[in-house]
Each structure stands twice: as C-alpha cells, then as structure tokens.
Design a protein around this motif. Structure first.
Motif, short mmCIF file in Angstrom:
data_model
loop_
_atom_site.label_atom_id
_atom_site.label_comp_id
_atom_site.label_asym_id
_atom_site.label_seq_id
_atom_site.Cartn_x
_atom_site.Cartn_y
_atom_site.Cartn_z
N ALA A 1 0.58 -1.21 0.01
CA ALA A 1 0.15 0.12 0.06
C ALA A 1 0.98 1.38 0.16
CB ALA A 1 -0.98 -0.03 1.16
N GLU A 2 2.08 1.52 0.85
CA GLU A 2 2.76 2.23 0.97
C GLU A 2 3.41 2.49 -0.29
OE1 GLU A 2 4.68 3.11 4.77
OE2 GLU A 2 6.39 3.88 3.79
N SER A 3 4.08 1.61 -0.76
CA SER A 3 4.78 1.80 -2.14
C SER A 3 4.04 2.21 -3.49
CB SER A 3 5.64 0.31 -2.48
OG SER A 3 5.84 0.33 -3.68
N ASN A 4 2.74 1.72 -3.21
CA ASN A 4 1.87 2.13 -4.48
C ASN A 4 1.40 3.50 -4.29
OD1 ASN A 4 -1.49 2.33 -5.36
ND2 ASN A 4 -0.20 0.78 -6.45
N ALA A 5 1.17 4.02 -3.14
CA ALA A 5 0.76 5.44 -2.96
C ALA A 5 1.96 6.36 -3.28
CB ALA A 5 0.40 5.73 -1.24
N MET A 6 3.36 5.99 -2.77
CA MET A 6 4.39 6.80 -2.97
C MET A 6 4.54 6.70 -4.46
SD MET A 6 5.50 8.13 -0.20
CE MET A 6 6.80 8.74 -0.10
N THR A 7 4.27 5.73 -5.11
CA THR A 7 4.41 5.76 -6.78
C THR A 7 3.59 6.76 -7.32
OG1 THR A 7 5.18 3.47 -6.60
CG2 THR A 7 4.62 4.38 -8.63
N MET A 8 2.42 6.72 -6.91
CA MET A 8 1.33 7.66 -7.24
C MET A 8 1.85 9.02 -7.22
SD MET A 8 -3.02 7.87 -6.22
CE MET A 8 -2.64 8.88 -4.78
N HIS A 9 2.43 9.63 -5.80
CA HIS A 9 2.65 10.71 -5.72
C HIS A 9 3.86 11.15 -6.63
CE1 HIS A 9 -0.49 12.05 -2.97
NE2 HIS A 9 -0.38 10.73 -2.47
N ALA A 10 4.61 10.11 -6.72
CA ALA A 10 5.83 10.47 -7.64
C ALA A 10 5.41 10.83 -9.07
CB ALA A 10 6.84 9.19 -7.53
N LEU A 11 4.28 10.10 -9.53
CA LEU A 11 3.99 10.44 -10.91
C LEU A 11 3.43 12.04 -10.81
CD1 LEU A 11 1.45 7.48 -11.63
CD2 LEU A 11 3.87 7.77 -12.35
N MET A 12 2.74 12.33 -9.85
CA MET A 12 2.19 13.66 -9.84
C MET A 12 3.44 14.89 -9.81
SD MET A 12 -0.93 13.84 -6.99
CE MET A 12 -1.25 12.09 -6.50
N LEU A 13 4.47 14.53 -8.98
CA LEU A 13 5.64 15.19 -8.77
C LEU A 13 6.20 15.46 -10.31
CD1 LEU A 13 7.47 14.14 -5.64
CD2 LEU A 13 6.11 16.26 -6.10
N SER A 14 6.27 14.52 -10.91
CA SER A 14 6.86 14.26 -12.40
C SER A 14 5.86 15.07 -13.37
CB SER A 14 7.20 13.06 -12.80
OG SER A 14 6.07 12.47 -13.10
N ALA A 15 4.63 15.40 -13.00
CA ALA A 15 3.63 16.23 -14.07
C ALA A 15 4.21 17.70 -14.18
CB ALA A 15 2.26 16.00 -13.47
N TRP A 16 3.77 18.16 -15.06
CA TRP A 16 3.92 19.47 -15.58
C TRP A 16 2.43 20.42 -15.46
CZ3 TRP A 16 8.05 21.91 -13.88
CH2 TRP A 16 8.08 23.32 -14.21
#
Ligand code: PMV
Length: 333
Positions: free
Chosen positions: A254-269
């Motif tokens: 669960a934690e790894s999945n959430a962190m990956t989702m937020h990493a995607l958002m950080l890489s958005a523009w």
C-alpha cells in the motif's frame, strides 16, 4: 458514449419515471485505496486505466436523505449548513440528480451528514456519490443490483464505485467502451485486527482537484507509462496479503503504491504536490518507528492527510506517538 446513454441503458423502462416514495435515506462508507486508481481511459465515464483495491471505513462516511418538497429549487444541507446553490458542490450534485429527474416539476430537500472532512483527500466524493445513488434507487424504486449501483456511482466519481460495499473491494477496470463491466466487487476476506488511523493535517478543500491532477499526470508525466505495470503487480501482492493475512506485505504494498502515485504527480507539469511540511514530518516519523521495529505503514490520497495502517496489537503505541489519530477498525462488526 455519453453518460446519459449509459444511464438510460441501466434504468431501462425506469428512466425518468416519477419517484415511488416521498423520501428515502442511505448511508455509504468512505473507502481508502490500498492500490490506487490514478488515471482515466475515458474521462466522461470515469473509466480507469487500471483496476484498484480499497477498504471501506465502517461507519465513517455519508448519510444522505432526499425528500420531495414544494420549493422551486433543491435545497442542499451539508452537516446542518445550507449550501449555496451556485457553489461547485451544489452544482455537481444537482447536475447528477438531473440525469434521473429530467425536466420533472419537483425538487428535493437534500440532507447530507458526513463524518469525515469534505474534499480533503478523505474520499468524501466517494461516499457522497455512493450514498446518493442508493438514495435514488430507494426513492425511485429502481431495485438495481449492487453492480449496477456501482456503475452509476462511478459516473459521479470514479472511486465511489467501491463505496457500495463494506470491507475490501476491488474495482475491476473492465474492457467495454460503455463501462458496464467497470465496477466494484466485494472481496469476501475479513481482517478483524486491521486498523486504519486517520492523521488529519488539514481539512480544508484541496487546491487541485483529483480530477484535474489525474488528467495532468496522464497527459504530462514521462513516468506514467510505468504505472499500469506497477498496479498489476501491487494488486496481485495485495490480494495475496489479504488472503494469507500477511500484514507486512499489505503495508509495504500500500505504501509503495501510494508513493509511486505521488511520484507521478511530482513528475507532471505543472508539478502537483499535496504534501504539507507536516505530512513529510509524519512520514519520516513513521519510517523511523518502523526502523525501530513497529509494524506501521501509511497511504496518502489527493490531499495532505495520511492514513496509517497497523494492527490492533500496536494500537496504544500508535496512539502515544500520534495523539490526534482517529482510529477506524473496518472489520470490527
Ligand atoms: O474518484 P476520485 O476522482 O475522487 O479519485 C480518487 C483518487 C484517489 O483517492 C487518489 C485514489 C483512489 O483510488 O481512491
């Protein structure tokens, strides 16, 4: 395909029929995704790019009552406060209700009681739309199956399709263009020792809606192509964790999945970050406690708040470390 066509095909002869009752009431729990839904393959119908898996939060959610009245517009009350009809909240609700009411000459008193902060990444739209379709089902006398209610709830807000059930729920992404196979289904397993701790850092409305953040991520993040594979892997790990009651596997996935989702958002523009300084501090505290041997994990949605994942045996240690935590036991009944 348009929303209205899907609605017509679900309701069949009931479409635009008059209500069968003067009033109706329903409750739906909010749900927290352990494997997230992040990205739509069809934004109009809220059809997801991947499946997802959640846990419903018992009695935390929304209770909604509809009564027909003689006024010339709907009156919406949220936690005893009348909502401005011009607000985005009221407009979104009325727009949805109009799909079923059509040009009918009647209006509703809508009373919503939510015991979670609204629009702060605590899935209030999920329980809101899940309660709404269940109220309409009773009011109009549609007698729809839970799967059909789940499809209708999804048209209001994607994650709402999981709030039709208690406990663990999988939202199967489906393959059809009309989305009739894209709905939640209950996972039979229970886990009485499992606890979810709500760590509320802020309960104000979020600055970027999940709808906007999701689309921006899909369109601009160079990392998004890896998301579907990550979710497939996490879904299979999560189902195993649930089946064999392997808490470490559940927490880690669960934690790894959430962190990956937020990493995607950080890489958005432009980039999106929902974290506040308090969010990051809490994460660091969780990681430190875990290093010291505590079985504690977290997940985070489209907001700054964290949801702690732990077992009943560690309740008092968690409460000592996080005095303001609100603890929910999804399988306590
Ligand atoms: O259904 P929406 O548009 O509120 O999106 C929900 C998105 C997340 O809460 C971040 C993830 C999820 O699966 O619930």
């Amino acid at each position: 395909m348009k929303k209205i066509e899907v609605i017509k095909s679900i309701l069949g002869e009931h479409y635009l029929q008059a209500p069968q009752n003067q009033s109706a009431e329903a409750f739906a729990p909010t749900n927290i995704a352990l494997v997230k839904y992040w990205g739509k393959r069809n934004p109009e119908l809220n059809l997801p790019v991947t499946s997802s898996l959640s846990i419903s939060l018992d009695d935390k959610g929304a209770k909604t009552t509809f009564s027909i009245h003689d006024n010339s517009q709907d009156i919406i009350t949220l936690n005893k406060q009348v909502i401005d009809p011009a607000s985005s909240f009221a407009k979104r609700l009325t727009e949805f209700v109009n799909y079923f009411r059509g040009e009918g000459e009647y209006y509703f008193d809508v009373n919503i009681e939510a015991n979670i902060p609204v629009a702060a990444g605590l899935a209030s739209s999920a329980c809101g739309f899940a309660a709404l379709v269940q109220v309409l089902n009773k009011l109009y006398g549609w007698s729809l199956s839970k799967s059909s209610l789940s499809v209708l709830a999804r048209l209001g807000s994607g994650s709402a399709c999981r709030s039709i059930w208690d406990g663990f729920v999988e939202w199967h992404m489906g393959l059809r263009d009309d989305g009739m196979d894209s709905h939640g289904l209950s996972i039979k397993e229970t886990w009485p020792e499992l606890c979810v701790g709500l760590l509320i850092m802020q309960d104000k409305e979020k600055s970027v809606s999940s709808r906007e953040a999701m689309q921006r991520t899909v369109v601009t993040s160079a990392l998004y192509s890896g998301w579907s594979g990550k979710v497939d892997q996490d879904l299979s790990l999560m189902k195993n964790a649930i089946k064999h009651k392997e808490f470490e596997l559940l927490g880690k996935t669960a934690e790894s999945n959430a962190m990956t989702m937020h990493a995607l958002m950080l890489s958005a523009w432009p980039p999106i970050s929902y974290a506040l300084p308090e969010t990051v501090k809490a994460m660091q505290k969780i990681w430190q406690l875990r290093k010291e041997g505590l079985d504690l994990y977290f997940t985070q949605d489209a907001g700054p708040n964290l949801k702690l994942l732990f077992l009943q045996k560690d309740l008092s240690v968690i409460q000592e470390n996080f005095p303001h935590v609100e603890v929910v036991r999804p399988f306590s009944k």
